[in-house]
Enzyme design. Structure first.
Site, mmCIF file in Angstrom:
data_model
loop_
_atom_site.group_PDB
_atom_site.id
_atom_site.type_symbol
_atom_site.label_atom_id
_atom_site.label_comp_id
_atom_site.label_asym_id
_atom_site.label_seq_id
_atom_site.Cartn_x
_atom_site.Cartn_y
_atom_site.Cartn_z
ATOM 1 C CB THR A 170 -0.769 0.020 1.452
ATOM 2 O OG1 THR A 170 -1.536 -1.036 1.367
ATOM 3 C CG2 THR A 170 -1.697 1.033 1.738
ATOM 4 C CB VAL A 212 -13.416 -3.291 1.491
ATOM 5 C CG1 VAL A 212 -12.932 -2.028 2.196
ATOM 6 C CG2 VAL A 212 -14.138 -3.207 0.251
ATOM 7 C CB THR A 265 1.349 0.333 4.705
ATOM 8 O OG1 THR A 265 2.535 -0.075 5.493
ATOM 9 C CG2 THR A 265 1.472 1.438 3.923
ATOM 10 N N GLY A 267 -4.700 -4.990 6.591
ATOM 11 C CA GLY A 267 -5.888 -4.075 6.930
ATOM 12 C C GLY A 267 -6.867 -4.522 7.884
HETATM 13 N N1 GLY Z 1 -3.465 -2.258 4.227
HETATM 14 C C1 GLY Z 1 -3.811 -2.698 3.013
HETATM 15 C C2 GLY Z 1 -5.015 -3.681 2.926
HETATM 16 O O1 GLY Z 1 -5.107 -4.453 3.845
HETATM 17 O O2 GLY Z 1 -5.519 -3.804 2.154
#
Ligand code: GLY
Length: 365
Positions: free
Chosen positions: A216, A245, A267, A270
């Site tokens: 990211t 997402v 980053t 997520g």
């Molecule tokens: N930090 C990016 C994701 O997990 O999509």
């Protein structure tokens, strides 16, 4: 920044009442304005390790007097357009179906507004679309087909984001997943040099016992007036379930900005940020007086403390994944930290041109 009909009406009403407000500022007397601990050290931009061109461009624009959101978005646009960065924008690695789905959000400190897009297909600059969601709608987040339709309406050109390199890496991933399906591991001889390099150097992409990564870019900046902004943009978890997402389009998770305090972004895995709203936490830690580096470390600690699922722990209890944070405060101090180190982040300003500096970290692998 554009003035909306709503802003116009609000400022008109305020002016009529003899209480003209700075755009976006609340009138409440309880509003706490933190003292700035030292004079603003001039414009500063920080970003993830892949963001050296982004901070260089952002600093250039900040030095010309640009709005901090213009600066960070122009910065990450360089990385979104770079086919060699397989974690962001054009050339990003696709989902499990071989389709590139992008996530992004941005936040503008002076107006305390934000916008985001999730699972967006076909546009290399999701950060620009996120910004338009912020500026042109009363919403904060558009997803999937709605986000696509919105981008088309505003003149963005649809294109295939899947480069040969990303497609070949995906084919290799698909072939490596199972011995009971009909896909064999492809011969890499005809693959692009970049695809071969990534396959050879990243075994964790292909073998399920290793956690897959999510690259990211996040970029946060403060300008010479102490105004802040941040943007995060990504192709997300490699080979994710279609529609997944991550944190990057979610305000509070992938980034957060409070113009009285600072900006932070992230980053890495997520899901960990979604479960801890950790970018918001990092900004709150700065509000409580922690330096950007200490605040980023506090974010890492919170994730580790809450990581109680055994499947996400090594035998010693440490997380199987990494998360990193980047932060600047209103005074122009900056920092970065990750759960696992060592590692480097990109910075420009505060007495120097673009460079990499060492991140603080909690654990070594
Ligand atoms: N930090 C990016 C994701 O997990 O999509």
């Amino acid at each position: 920044m554009k003035t909306t009909r709503r802003d116009f009406l609000v400022s008109g009403v305020s002016a009529a009442a003899g209480t003209a407000l700075a755009p976006g500022k609340a009138a409440a007397s309880w509003r706490k304005v933190l003292p700035v601990s030292r004079p603003v050290a001039g414009p500063v931009a920080v970003a993830s390790g892949n963001g050296q061109p982004a901070v260089a461009r952002a600093l250039e624009l900040l030095n010309e007097g640009s709005d901090p959101l213009d600066a960070v978005i122009a910065g990450v646009n360089i990385v979104e357009a770079d086919p060699d960065d397989v974690t962001v924008g054009y050339g990003g690695l696709p989902n499990a179906d071989g389709v590139v789905q992008l996530d992004s959000c941005c936040m503008h400190g002076p107006t305390h507004r934000g916008g985001g897009v999730a699972a967006l297909e076909g546009f290399r600059h999701p950060s620009k679309v996120a910004r338009l969601v912020m500026e042109e709608t009363d919403h904060v987040l558009l997803v999937g087909q709605g986000a696509r339709k919105f981008a088309l309406e505003y003149g963005f050109e649809e294109e295939n984001l899947l480069t040969d390199t990303a497609r070949q890496i995906w084919l290799y991933w698909r072939g490596s997943q199972s011995e009971i399906d009909d896909y064999l591991v492809p011969n890499t001889e005809e693959f692009t040099p970049r695809a071969k390099e990534i396959i050879e150097n990243n075994p964790s992409l292909f073998y399920p016992e290793e956690p897959r990564s999510a690259g990211t870019i996040n970029c946060c900046a403060v300008d010479a007036n102490g105004d802040l902004a941040a943007v995060t943009t990504t192709s997300g978890l490699f080979f994710k379930i279609p529609g997944r997402v991550g944190d990057s389009p979610i305000v509070g998770a992938g980034l957060y900005v409070d113009n009285d305090v600072g900006a932070a972004g992230s980053t890495g895995r997520g899901e960990a940020n979604l479960l801890n709203l950790t970018s918001f936490l990092v900004v709150e830690e700065m509000r409580r007086g922690r330096s950007p580096t200490e605040a980023c470390l506090a974010g890492c600690r919170r994730i580790v403390e809450n990581n109680i699922e055994k499947r996400l722990q090594k035998p010693n209890g440490d997380p199987t994944f990494n998360v990193s944070f980047y932060a600047v405060n209103k005074a122009g101090e900056y920092g970065s930290a990750s759960i696992y180190g060592p590692g480097r982040f990109a910075v420009a300003g505060a007495g120097g041109d673009e460079r990499h500096e060492d991140r603080a970290f909690l654990l070594t692998r």
